[in-house]
Enzyme design. Structure first.
Site, short mmCIF file in Angstrom:
data_model
loop_
_atom_site.label_atom_id
_atom_site.label_comp_id
_atom_site.label_asym_id
_atom_site.label_seq_id
_atom_site.Cartn_x
_atom_site.Cartn_y
_atom_site.Cartn_z
N SER A 111 -60.01 -17.69 37.56
CA SER A 111 -60.02 -17.34 36.14
C SER A 111 -58.63 -17.44 35.52
CB SER A 111 -60.59 -15.94 35.95
OG SER A 111 -59.93 -15.03 36.80
N HIS A 147 -64.26 -23.42 35.85
CA HIS A 147 -64.34 -21.98 35.60
C HIS A 147 -65.71 -21.64 35.01
CE1 HIS A 147 -62.55 -18.28 33.35
NE2 HIS A 147 -63.16 -17.93 34.46
N GLU A 184 -65.74 -23.94 31.78
CA GLU A 184 -64.41 -24.32 31.26
C GLU A 184 -63.75 -25.16 32.35
OE1 GLU A 184 -61.56 -21.01 31.04
OE2 GLU A 184 -60.80 -21.83 29.16
N ASN A 203 -59.67 -16.91 28.89
CA ASN A 203 -59.02 -15.62 29.13
C ASN A 203 -57.78 -15.39 28.28
OD1 ASN A 203 -60.74 -14.21 30.87
ND2 ASN A 203 -60.25 -15.68 32.48
N1 CAA Z 1 -79.95 -14.20 36.93
C1 CAA Z 1 -81.14 -14.10 36.33
N2 CAA Z 1 -81.42 -13.15 35.41
C2 CAA Z 1 -80.44 -12.28 35.10
C3 CAA Z 1 -79.16 -12.34 35.69
C4 CAA Z 1 -78.95 -13.36 36.65
N3 CAA Z 1 -77.79 -13.48 37.28
N4 CAA Z 1 -78.39 -11.36 35.16
C5 CAA Z 1 -79.14 -10.71 34.26
N5 CAA Z 1 -80.38 -11.27 34.22
C6 CAA Z 1 -81.51 -10.87 33.43
C7 CAA Z 1 -81.61 -9.37 33.36
O1 CAA Z 1 -82.22 -8.87 34.52
C8 CAA Z 1 -82.45 -9.17 32.12
O2 CAA Z 1 -83.81 -9.25 32.44
P1 CAA Z 1 -84.87 -8.22 31.79
O3 CAA Z 1 -84.86 -8.53 30.32
O4 CAA Z 1 -86.16 -8.54 32.45
O5 CAA Z 1 -84.36 -6.85 32.11
C9 CAA Z 1 -82.09 -10.37 31.26
O6 CAA Z 1 -81.36 -11.27 32.09
C10 CAA Z 1 -81.26 -10.02 30.07
O7 CAA Z 1 -80.28 -9.16 30.45
P2 CAA Z 1 -80.06 -7.76 29.74
O8 CAA Z 1 -81.30 -7.32 29.04
O9 CAA Z 1 -79.41 -6.84 30.71
O10 CAA Z 1 -78.99 -7.97 28.66
P3 CAA Z 1 -78.63 -9.12 27.67
O11 CAA Z 1 -79.83 -9.69 27.00
O12 CAA Z 1 -77.54 -8.54 26.87
O13 CAA Z 1 -78.01 -10.26 28.54
C11 CAA Z 1 -75.84 -10.85 29.37
C12 CAA Z 1 -77.09 -9.99 29.57
C13 CAA Z 1 -76.21 -12.34 29.47
C14 CAA Z 1 -74.92 -10.49 30.51
C15 CAA Z 1 -75.25 -10.56 27.97
O14 CAA Z 1 -75.03 -9.20 27.81
C16 CAA Z 1 -73.96 -11.28 27.76
O15 CAA Z 1 -73.94 -12.46 27.42
N6 CAA Z 1 -72.85 -10.56 27.94
C17 CAA Z 1 -71.52 -11.14 27.84
C18 CAA Z 1 -71.22 -11.81 29.13
C19 CAA Z 1 -69.87 -12.47 29.10
O16 CAA Z 1 -69.12 -12.42 28.15
N7 CAA Z 1 -69.57 -13.10 30.22
C20 CAA Z 1 -68.28 -13.74 30.39
C21 CAA Z 1 -67.37 -12.79 31.06
S1 CAA Z 1 -65.80 -13.50 31.27
C22 CAA Z 1 -65.97 -14.44 32.65
O17 CAA Z 1 -66.96 -14.52 33.29
C23 CAA Z 1 -64.81 -15.23 33.04
C24 CAA Z 1 -63.58 -14.57 33.48
O18 CAA Z 1 -62.70 -15.29 33.91
C25 CAA Z 1 -63.32 -13.12 33.42
#
Ligand code: CAA
Length: 283
Positions: A119, A140, A152, A190
């Site tokens: 990252s 990434h 990315e 990031n």
């Molecule tokens: N595989 C399959 N399904 C999954 C899953 C996975 N890995 N993870 C979650 N789901 C499912 C959940 O179980 C949930 O199913 P249900 O509706 O049946 O409960 C569904 O997907 C939707 O999840 P949620 O209802 O919990 O919540 P949501 O609709 O908000 O989606 C999320 C979840 C996609 C994580 C959303 O909240 C989101 O986009 N959050 C932001 C994530 C983000 O910004 N990620 C980047 C982080 S930075 C990074 O990764 C890089 C770094 O270098 C730090």
């Protein structure tokens, strides 16, 4: 070059997700980690996610079964010898990653591409641990990998056009949108995300608002799926701190200094969702 066999090193959350999306795309995938129990945990993550995608009708049961069937595991890096692309997703430590890449460089074929899911560690620094900096690149993925649309792609100082093209094609085959950038601290994702998260932590630290209010304001006001503090917990507070330190060291600009509250949380072992406690508490 055309990529058919993909290796993934590291069966944690990210590595398991990368192995899964590659297998879903039809690549033959080998997932490697140090110990059988690490690999087993990674496979359990993949199986749970595939089941969820079937439940949500994103995949049919046949597609999920076929994807699982394309995934094999190993605890020996030699299993990656025939791979066209190896993606590393191990611990965020430059020395450990460099050592791994030197080893991989010696065992994969001459045309194979090595990629890091780091990252924030410079791709150029990792590439320099190999004799193939032209066939080395940053890939990434975002967490959770099976759901997030972006890869990315980061071009190191010596990454060739052919390597970039092959990796963009492989990423697109995995159903992702691929956007590339050059190798400077924090890349794009990031460099832009972490100052926002850090500023939210400063707001909490200074008592400007509660964690719930900060997150609600950003979530509802900006249409973000999660508030910045919940997102920091999701990413891991140790990871956020490490990335901010890379930005701070890389630019020598005080605007990237980590909030003391973030430092203290990490010192206390309150690392977010994975440790059960960060800015929030988890079941
Ligand atoms: N595989 C399959 N399904 C999954 C899953 C996975 N890995 N993870 C979650 N789901 C499912 C959940 O179980 C949930 O199913 P249900 O509706 O049946 O409960 C569904 O997907 C939707 O999840 P949620 O209802 O919990 O919540 P949501 O609709 O908000 O989606 C999320 C979840 C996609 C994580 C959303 O909240 C989101 O986009 N959050 C932001 C994530 C983000 O910004 N990620 C980047 C982080 S930075 C990074 O990764 C890089 C770094 O270098 C730090």
């Amino acid at each position: 070059m055309s990529i058919q066999n993909v290796g993934v090193v590291g069966a944690g959350q990210m590595g398991a997700g990368i192995a899964q999306v590659a297998a879903q795309a039809g690549f033959k995938v080998t997932l490697v980690d140090l110990k059988p129990e690490f690999v087993a945990k990674g496979i359990a993550t993949v199986e749970k996610s595939l089941a969820k995608l079937v439940e949500k009708k994103v995949l049919t049961q046949e597609q999920a079964t076929a994807a699982r069937g394309r995934l094999t595991t190993a605890t020996d890096l030699m299993a990656l010898a025939g791979c066209d692309l190896v993606v590393e997703a191990i611990v965020e430590n430059a020395d450990i990653k460099r050592k791994l890449f030197t080893e991989l460089d010696g065992l994969v074929g001459p045309a194979a591409i090595l990629a890091s899911n780091t990252s924030s560690i410079p791709i150029t620094l990792l590439a320099a641990a190999t004799k193939r900096p032209d066939r080395f690149i940053g890939m990434h993925f975002m967490n959770p990998v099976p759901l997030m649309k972006l890869i990315e792609v980061i071009r190191g100082a010596d990454t060739s056009d052919a390597t970039l093209a092959a990796v963009v094609a492989a990423g697109q085959a995995m159903g992702k949108e691929v956007h590339s950038c050059r190798d400077f601290p924090g890349f794009i994702s990031n460099r832009v995300l972490m100052p926002m998260i850090n500023e939210a932590i400063f707001c909490l630290h200074e008592g400007v608002a509660t964690a719930e209010d900060i997150d609600a304001i950003m979530k509802l006001g900006m249409n973000h799926p999660m508030g910045p503090l919940a997102l920091a917990d999701f990413i891991g507070l140790d990871t956020c701190l490490a990335i901010l330190n890379v930005l701070y060291d890389g630019f020598k600009d005080p605007k990237y200094r980590a909030c003391p509250l973030l430092v203290q949380k990490v010192q206390a072992g309150h690392l977010g969702k994975k440790s059960g406690r960060g800015f929030y508490r988890y079941g």
